[in-house]
Design an enzyme around this catalytic site. Sequence first.
Site, mmCIF file in Angstrom:
data_model
loop_
_atom_site.group_PDB
_atom_site.id
_atom_site.type_symbol
_atom_site.label_atom_id
_atom_site.label_comp_id
_atom_site.label_asym_id
_atom_site.label_seq_id
_atom_site.Cartn_x
_atom_site.Cartn_y
_atom_site.Cartn_z
ATOM 1 N N GLU A 110 0.860 -1.198 0.000
ATOM 2 C CA GLU A 110 0.000 0.000 0.000
ATOM 3 C C GLU A 110 0.891 1.241 0.000
ATOM 4 O OE1 GLU A 110 -2.657 -0.267 3.313
ATOM 5 O OE2 GLU A 110 -3.616 -2.073 2.485
ATOM 6 N N ALA B 136 2.380 1.281 3.402
ATOM 7 C CA ALA B 136 2.851 0.039 4.034
ATOM 8 C C ALA B 136 3.368 -0.931 3.000
ATOM 9 C CB ALA B 136 1.720 -0.615 4.825
ATOM 10 N N GLY B 137 4.685 -1.178 3.037
ATOM 11 C CA GLY B 137 5.289 -2.139 2.122
ATOM 12 C C GLY B 137 5.943 -3.241 2.921
ATOM 13 N N GLU C 95 7.338 -17.165 -3.546
ATOM 14 C CA GLU C 95 7.650 -16.027 -4.422
ATOM 15 C C GLU C 95 9.145 -15.697 -4.359
ATOM 16 O OE1 GLU C 95 5.056 -12.690 -3.697
ATOM 17 O OE2 GLU C 95 6.490 -11.237 -4.493
ATOM 18 N N GLY D 77 32.031 -1.651 -21.399
ATOM 19 C CA GLY D 77 32.440 -0.269 -21.659
ATOM 20 C C GLY D 77 31.246 0.564 -22.100
ATOM 21 N N GLY E 7 10.216 -8.321 -0.727
ATOM 22 C CA GLY E 7 10.975 -8.229 0.532
ATOM 23 C C GLY E 7 12.353 -7.686 0.244
ATOM 24 N N GLU F 187 17.109 -5.541 3.296
ATOM 25 C CA GLU F 187 17.141 -5.261 4.735
ATOM 26 C C GLU F 187 16.157 -6.160 5.480
ATOM 27 O OE1 GLU F 187 16.847 -2.946 2.285
ATOM 28 O OE2 GLU F 187 18.877 -2.157 2.397
HETATM 29 C C1 LIG Z 1 8.198 -2.984 -9.976
HETATM 30 C C2 LIG Z 1 7.556 -3.423 -8.702
HETATM 31 C C3 LIG Z 1 6.586 -4.410 -8.732
HETATM 32 C C4 LIG Z 1 5.945 -4.784 -7.540
HETATM 33 N N1 LIG Z 1 4.928 -5.703 -7.594
HETATM 34 C C5 LIG Z 1 4.178 -5.899 -6.475
HETATM 35 C C6 LIG Z 1 2.985 -6.702 -6.536
HETATM 36 O O1 LIG Z 1 2.638 -7.251 -7.566
HETATM 37 N N2 LIG Z 1 2.253 -6.818 -5.409
HETATM 38 C C7 LIG Z 1 2.601 -6.212 -4.228
HETATM 39 O O2 LIG Z 1 1.872 -6.361 -3.250
HETATM 40 N N3 LIG Z 1 3.734 -5.479 -4.140
HETATM 41 C C8 LIG Z 1 4.509 -5.291 -5.236
HETATM 42 N N4 LIG Z 1 5.651 -4.522 -5.159
HETATM 43 C C9 LIG Z 1 5.994 -3.896 -3.884
HETATM 44 C C10 LIG Z 1 7.258 -4.393 -3.209
HETATM 45 O O3 LIG Z 1 7.100 -5.684 -2.702
HETATM 46 C C11 LIG Z 1 7.614 -3.359 -2.134
HETATM 47 O O4 LIG Z 1 8.058 -2.200 -2.818
HETATM 48 C C12 LIG Z 1 8.664 -3.836 -1.158
HETATM 49 O O5 LIG Z 1 8.156 -4.842 -0.335
HETATM 50 C C13 LIG Z 1 9.202 -2.691 -0.260
HETATM 51 O O6 LIG Z 1 8.167 -1.962 0.314
HETATM 52 P P1 LIG Z 1 8.153 -0.358 0.209
HETATM 53 O O7 LIG Z 1 8.332 -0.019 -1.224
HETATM 54 O O8 LIG Z 1 6.942 0.149 0.878
HETATM 55 O O9 LIG Z 1 9.429 0.084 0.980
HETATM 56 P P2 LIG Z 1 9.496 0.507 2.537
HETATM 57 O O10 LIG Z 1 8.896 -0.580 3.349
HETATM 58 O O11 LIG Z 1 8.957 1.876 2.687
HETATM 59 O O12 LIG Z 1 11.056 0.516 2.775
HETATM 60 C C14 LIG Z 1 11.877 1.670 2.524
HETATM 61 C C15 LIG Z 1 13.302 1.325 2.993
HETATM 62 O O13 LIG Z 1 13.298 1.086 4.396
HETATM 63 C C16 LIG Z 1 13.857 -0.176 4.674
HETATM 64 N N5 LIG Z 1 13.174 -0.790 5.829
HETATM 65 C C17 LIG Z 1 11.849 -0.910 6.047
HETATM 66 N N6 LIG Z 1 11.630 -1.574 7.174
HETATM 67 C C18 LIG Z 1 12.839 -1.897 7.693
HETATM 68 C C19 LIG Z 1 13.276 -2.593 8.856
HETATM 69 N N7 LIG Z 1 12.411 -3.147 9.717
HETATM 70 N N8 LIG Z 1 14.607 -2.715 9.056
HETATM 71 C C20 LIG Z 1 15.497 -2.183 8.182
HETATM 72 N N9 LIG Z 1 15.150 -1.530 7.073
HETATM 73 C C21 LIG Z 1 13.827 -1.385 6.824
HETATM 74 C C22 LIG Z 1 13.616 -0.995 3.409
HETATM 75 O O14 LIG Z 1 14.510 -2.088 3.341
HETATM 76 C C23 LIG Z 1 13.840 0.055 2.341
HETATM 77 O O15 LIG Z 1 15.213 0.183 2.091
HETATM 78 C C24 LIG Z 1 6.333 -4.187 -6.317
HETATM 79 C C25 LIG Z 1 7.341 -3.215 -6.298
HETATM 80 C C26 LIG Z 1 7.945 -2.821 -7.463
HETATM 81 C C27 LIG Z 1 8.994 -1.735 -7.397
#
Ligand SMILES: Cc1cc2nc3c(=O)[nH]c(=O)nc-3n(C[C@H](O)[C@H](O)[C@H](O)COP(=O)(O)OP(=O)(O)OC[C@H]3O[C@@H](n4cnc5c(N)ncnc54)[C@H](O)[C@@H]3O)c2cc1C
Length: 390
Positions: free
Chosen positions: A143, A146-147, A253, A350, A375, A378
């Site tokens: 979302e 929330a990722g 996955e 290159g 995932g 980190e």
């Molecule tokens: C091209 C693409 C396709 C995707 N397809 C799907 C899909 O089909 N369905 C779906 O549901 N999702 C999908 N995703 C989402 C993807 O799984 C998430 O982007 C990913 O899980 C990271 O979540 P976030 O982007 O909210 O990052 P955030 O959770 O906001 O993380 C930001 C940074 O903080 C770090 N961080 C967060 N929590 C911690 C912690 N506890 N300790 C240390 N570091 C932390 C992370 O490692 C990252 O570096 C897709 C993403 C992309 C880019």
Amino acid sequence: MATSSPVLKPDHGARRRHFIFTDEHEQLRESVRAFVTRELRPHAEEWEEQTFPDSVFTRMGELGFLGLDKPEEYGGQGGDYFTSLVLAEEMVHSECGGLAMGVAVHTDMAMPPILAFGSEQQKRDWVVPAIAGQKILCLGITEPDAGSDVQSIKTRAVRDGDDWVINGSKTYITNGHRADVIVLVTKTEEGHTLFLVPMDADGVIREKRLEKLGMHASDTALLAFQDVRVGSDAVLGEVGKGFYHIMWELQGERLIGAAGCVASAQKAFDMTLQYAGDRNAFGRPITKFQVIRHKFADMAVKIEAARQLVYTTAWRFANGEYPVREISMAKLYASRIAFEVADECLQIHGGAGYMKEYGIERLWRDVRLNRIGAGTDEIMLDVIGRSYGL
Ligand SMILES: Cc1cc2nc3c(=O)[nH]c(=O)nc-3n(C[C@H](O)[C@H](O)[C@H](O)COP(=O)(O)OP(=O)(O)OC[C@H]3O[C@@H](n4cnc5c(N)ncnc54)[C@H](O)[C@@H]3O)c2cc1C
């Protein structure tokens, strides 16, 4: 080992398959490779511009490639888990990461939870046509707010008589624009709950087609759910147990993603070996510089180590274990080395590496996603660390 000769020589050219694969897997590999190179690869550049057409699913369904490891009673081929690794590895030869990802989301991300937790009716309604390539699946976890922190998702499903009403949003959803149904992770009073929501239901809004660094052939959606009403037959698995269901889904996955990463790294390596052998500088092929030779050696070691980790973990997973620590290790390591290898390969090319026509820049952009999607690095490190009670 050949012992008839008194002189033992290293057999670098020998090609022995890994013990998880049989002759049948190798035959499957050949037929998937033939299909991918003949029917997908020629369109890679076009699909990078326009995303790939839905007809790829129909065609792959006809060929039986969307249900390789799925039960025959739902139209699958009834193969073992390793057949899905073969597909993930061979899709890399489309040279179109977005296409491989769109297919993997369908076969190895959205479909497994329906098979594992779905009712008979849900399997008939969604898995059977999905295996046939007539319906397309997507998976909605992430979302805008929330990722990594799946616990904190806000999309809410509230009971209303026998129905449920869903409100919220999901982002970065692969196949989100083309899908017929979404496996949707929601919050309910009882905890997290999964739903199967038809994408043509009233209140499902495909808001935006998101622009990306790589994986251009895939469609990535921002979705909104506004008072979406579904019956109780749309609940997937147990009410309140969605978090465990989705954590299970993520293991498959991640493992499939890791296999794809190793295959991508190998692809980059092979493309670059060929290029470097043909490229001259200072009066010799660049492979004759020790520094280049050592780059290849370093990459080969990384690829082989990642491959062994992925295959051994896949073998454990296929044999009934739930090796979350090792899956996390495999996902982390394979994603990291795939990008390191792609980056080194770009460097060895290159200036050509920076140009579109050599394909290495696309591979570099595409594999970068793996350190984030399914995932992040980190989060993998955290899962591994916590598995030791830390
Ligand atoms: C091209 C693409 C396709 C995707 N397809 C799907 C899909 O089909 N369905 C779906 O549901 N999702 C999908 N995703 C989402 C993807 O799984 C998430 O982007 C990913 O899980 C990271 O979540 P976030 O982007 O909210 O990052 P955030 O959770 O906001 O993380 C930001 C940074 O903080 C770090 N961080 C967060 N929590 C911690 C912690 N506890 N300790 C240390 N570091 C932390 C992370 O490692 C990252 O570096 C897709 C993403 C992309 C880019």
